[in-house]
Structures are given as C-alpha cells and as structure tokens.
Scaffold this active site. Structure first.
Site, PDB file in Angstrom:
ATOM      1  N   LYS A  14       0.859  -1.188   0.000  1.00 12.69           N
ATOM      2  CA  LYS A  14       0.000   0.000   0.000  1.00 12.69           C
ATOM      3  C   LYS A  14       0.889   1.230   0.000  1.00 12.69           C
ATOM      4  O   LYS A  14       1.718   1.413   0.889  1.00 12.69           O
ATOM      5  CB  LYS A  14      -0.898  -0.009   1.233  1.00 12.69           C
ATOM      6  CG  LYS A  14      -1.768   1.240   1.355  1.00 12.69           C
ATOM      7  CD  LYS A  14      -2.748   1.127   2.513  1.00 12.69           C
ATOM      8  CE  LYS A  14      -3.550   2.400   2.681  1.00 12.69           C
ATOM      9  NZ  LYS A  14      -4.532   2.286   3.772  1.00 12.69           N
ATOM     10  N   LYS A  47      -2.262  -1.458  -3.757  1.00 12.58           N
ATOM     11  CA  LYS A  47      -3.118  -0.275  -3.688  1.00 12.58           C
ATOM     12  C   LYS A  47      -2.283   0.979  -3.800  1.00 12.58           C
ATOM     13  O   LYS A  47      -1.258   1.063  -3.119  1.00 12.58           O
ATOM     14  CB  LYS A  47      -3.857  -0.296  -2.354  1.00 12.58           C
ATOM     15  CG  LYS A  47      -4.753   0.885  -2.108  1.00 12.58           C
ATOM     16  CD  LYS A  47      -5.319   0.813  -0.718  1.00 12.58           C
ATOM     17  CE  LYS A  47      -6.064   2.092  -0.439  1.00 12.58           C
ATOM     18  NZ  LYS A  47      -6.427   2.211   0.950  1.00 12.58           N
TER      19      LYS A  47
HETATM   20  C1  PBG Z   1      -7.543   3.057   5.789  1.00 11.58           C
HETATM   21  C2  PBG Z   1      -7.839   3.076   4.332  1.00 11.58           C
HETATM   22  C3  PBG Z   1      -7.647   4.103   3.399  1.00 11.58           C
HETATM   23  C4  PBG Z   1      -8.160   3.641   2.195  1.00 11.58           C
HETATM   24  C5  PBG Z   1      -8.615   2.343   2.416  1.00 11.58           C
HETATM   25  N1  PBG Z   1      -8.398   2.004   3.736  1.00 11.58           N
HETATM   26  C6  PBG Z   1      -7.141   5.486   3.584  1.00 11.58           C
HETATM   27  C7  PBG Z   1      -5.717   5.766   3.739  1.00 11.58           C
HETATM   28  O1  PBG Z   1      -4.870   4.882   3.857  1.00 11.58           O
HETATM   29  O2  PBG Z   1      -5.427   6.956   3.821  1.00 11.58           O
HETATM   30  C8  PBG Z   1      -8.192   4.426   0.906  1.00 11.58           C
HETATM   31  C9  PBG Z   1      -9.171   3.962  -0.090  1.00 11.58           C
HETATM   32  C10 PBG Z   1      -9.442   4.868  -1.226  1.00 11.58           C
HETATM   33  O3  PBG Z   1      -8.821   5.925  -1.446  1.00 11.58           O
HETATM   34  O4  PBG Z   1     -10.361   4.525  -1.964  1.00 11.58           O
HETATM   35  N2  PBG Z   1      -6.209   3.180   6.116  1.00 11.58           N
END
Ligand code: PBG
Length: 326
Positions: free
Chosen positions: A199, A252
């Site tokens: 991520k 992601k």
């Molecule tokens: C929680 C989380 C996030 C997203 C999914 N789970 C936010 C982040 O990490 O800031 C982002 C999902 C999206 O932008 O569609 N940590």
C-alpha cells in the site's frame, strides 16, 4: 511485402471473444460500503458521485443494492460516533462496523470483508498509536508494536460480528502475524486475511478521506505507507505478509501501480487483489462530467487493465455500475 501474419484476422466480431485473454465478471468485484454512526439519513459523498454514507439502519438495504447488480462481495468502512487517541471505537463490540456487519451477515448473502485500520477512529487520524508530542514532531511516526495489539483486537471483534474476511490496511510491520494469531486464538481460524500488502502513500486517497473522515489531523502517512518510487520494495513487503499467513495479497492503488500488480502476480501464487481507489474513481467522474471522457467505457477499460496486469479481484467504487453494464 510479406503479410503472412495479419493480427487483424482475429479482431473480427465473431472471433474477438474466443481469443480474448482477459474477462471481467461481477464476481471479480468488491464494492466499498460506508456506514456512518453519526448519520440518521444517507449522506452523499461529494467527491465520489453515486456513493453515500449510510446509517447503520440502512446498511442491509445498501448491501442489497450491491447484490442486485450481481456483485457478491462488499468491504465495509465505518465512521464512528466518537474518536479518541487509541481508536477504541474500532474494536468496540458495539462499534459501527461491528453493528453493521452483524445485520448484514444476518440478513443478506453478501460476502463481507472488513477494513482493519484505526485512522477513521483515532482523534489524530493516524493508522495507529502515536507518541504524545507527535503533532510537533516532523518525524512523526506511528508506534508500530503497540498498534499491533489494537489491530488484532479490531480484527477479532469484526470476525466475532460475522465478517467473512478481514483486510488490514495500516501498513504496520507484523500486522498479518498479529491478526492471524489473534483470530486463531479466538476460534476464527477459517477467516482469511486479505492484506493490503503493498500500500503506497498515495495522493489518490483524497476523496476516501472525505468519505470516511480519516484524514490525518497533522503530518502524513509517509513513515508507514510505501514510497511511490519503490517497486522492488513491494516484493519484500508482500513476501513478509506471505510468511505471516496472508491469504490474499493486495496492491493499492491500482492504475498507477500496474507494474506492481504484475510483479506480485508473477512472484507469488496467492490470489492478487488490487484496490482501484477513490481518486481513480473521482478523476474519471470529473472528466466525464465535463464531457471529456466516456465514463462507462473508461471505467470498464480501467478495470479490465487491472485484471490484465494480474489481479484476480478488484475493490472498486465502480463495482455496481460496471457489473450492471456487463
Ligand atoms: C484506511 C484506508 C484508506 C483507504 C482504504 N483504507 C485510507 C488511507 O490509507 O489513507 C483508501 C481507499 C481509497 O482511497 O479509496 N487506512
């Protein structure tokens, strides 16, 4: 001129389908659902047209809308009634996600995935426990090891509520092992973990942070999420999660990281997920609203490219619209 080889022979309408290498099915898609404990009616999410935060009482109805399109899986995000330093509403038995998941699993056949993270629940908006004077510290960092216990507690409380799969997204080192151990101890050895394994610290999460009210109050997430410059590091991150027992490996965001999706597909045997994030959704909508792009065609092409890169499943805000158009 030798034209023995004419690739165009296989592009006719009758044969295209037979030779197509990639397909997109509603069952490949996971639809995000936002449940809001502070709302008593549905609230549209401005930067994500077509999406809403729904009160707990509407969670079942919302999931039924998803199921009606042919999409069979949802990932549930919560906006809690209150926040504190340690995100205690993330792992409360009567937390917003736990309450919604109890209803959804009792009343629908949806496959329910829960996001395991603290950022929507902490007063500071970070994905874990932070030091007291962190706000003034430019090198702010979430305390890794004390966070593990809270993530494990969150995952167990969600599985207790009926979650079919848990998806830790905090990029805490060791999170998969901590969650696997806690789930097993609680008798949830059959609940799989879909790890947000690679991520990135991405600017494409902006609209989600409006939607889930999870923006950091200060600082950013670059000390725990991955540097967008790094590709080989993703393989190391993913390998660690595999060693710790991750069942599904997520990359992601999706479109700006298709190289990483392809790497994970090639190097690992576990199913690969990609998260087509809020910013990827918002930008196509914004262009379409201006008449600059065809929304349906670009959404479908985007998801197809994510599958072509190697993803087996895609978490996407386009799930319902694309499923309906298939
Ligand atoms: C929680 C989380 C996030 C997203 C999914 N789970 C936010 C982040 O990490 O800031 C982002 C999902 C999206 O932008 O569609 N940590």
């Amino acid at each position: 001129m030798d034209l023995t080889n004419r690739p165009r022979r296989l592009r006719g309408d009758g044969v295209r389908g037979l030779v197509s290498e990639t397909s997109l099915e509603p069952t490949d898609l996971v639809a995000p659902v936002f449940v809001d404990a502070t709302a008593d009616e549905r609230v549209p999410i401005e930067s994500m047209p077509g999406h809403e935060r729904v009160p707990v009482e509407d969670a079942v109805a919302r999931v039924e809308e998803v199921l009606a399109t042919g999409v069979e899986a949802v990932i549930v995000f919560g906006v809690p009634e209150s926040k504190d330093e340690t995100g205690s509403r993330a792992y409360a038995e009567d937390g917003v996600v736990q309450a919604a998941v109890r209803r959804i699993t009792a009343e629908t056949d949806a496959y329910v995935i829960t996001d395991v993270c603290l950022c929507e629940y902490t007063s500071h908006g970070h994905c874990g426990v932070i030091e007291d004077d962190a706000a003034s510290d430019p090198d702010l960092t979430v305390e890794n090891d004390p966070t593990l216990e809270l993530l494990a507690e969150t995952a167990v409380s969600q599985a207790d509520a009926g979650a079919d799969m848990v998806a830790p997204s905090s990029m805490t080192d060791g999170m998969v092992a901590a969650i696997r151990g806690a789930l097993d101890d609680a008798g949830h050895e059959d609940v799989p973990i879909m790890s947000y394994a690679a991520k990135y610290e991405s600017a494409f999460y902006g609209p989600f942070r409006d939607a889930a009210d999870g923006a950091p109050a200060f600082g950013d997430r670059r000390h725990y999420q991955m540097d967008p410059a790094n590709r080989r590091e993703a393989a190391r991150e993913v390998a660690l999660d595999v060693e710790q027992g991750a069942d599904v490996l997520m990359v992601k965001p999706a479109l700006p990281y298709l190289d990483v999706v392809a790497d994970v597909r090639r190097e690992f045997d576990q199913p690969v997920a990609a998260y087509n994030v809020s910013g990827e959704y918002a930008m196509l909508h914004a262009a379409a609203e201006n008449g600059w792009l065809d929304l349906e065609a670009t959404a479908r092409e985007s998801l197809l490219s994510v599958k072509r890169a190697g993803a087996d499943l895609i978490v996407t805000y386009f799930a319902e619209d694309v499923a309906e158009s298939l």
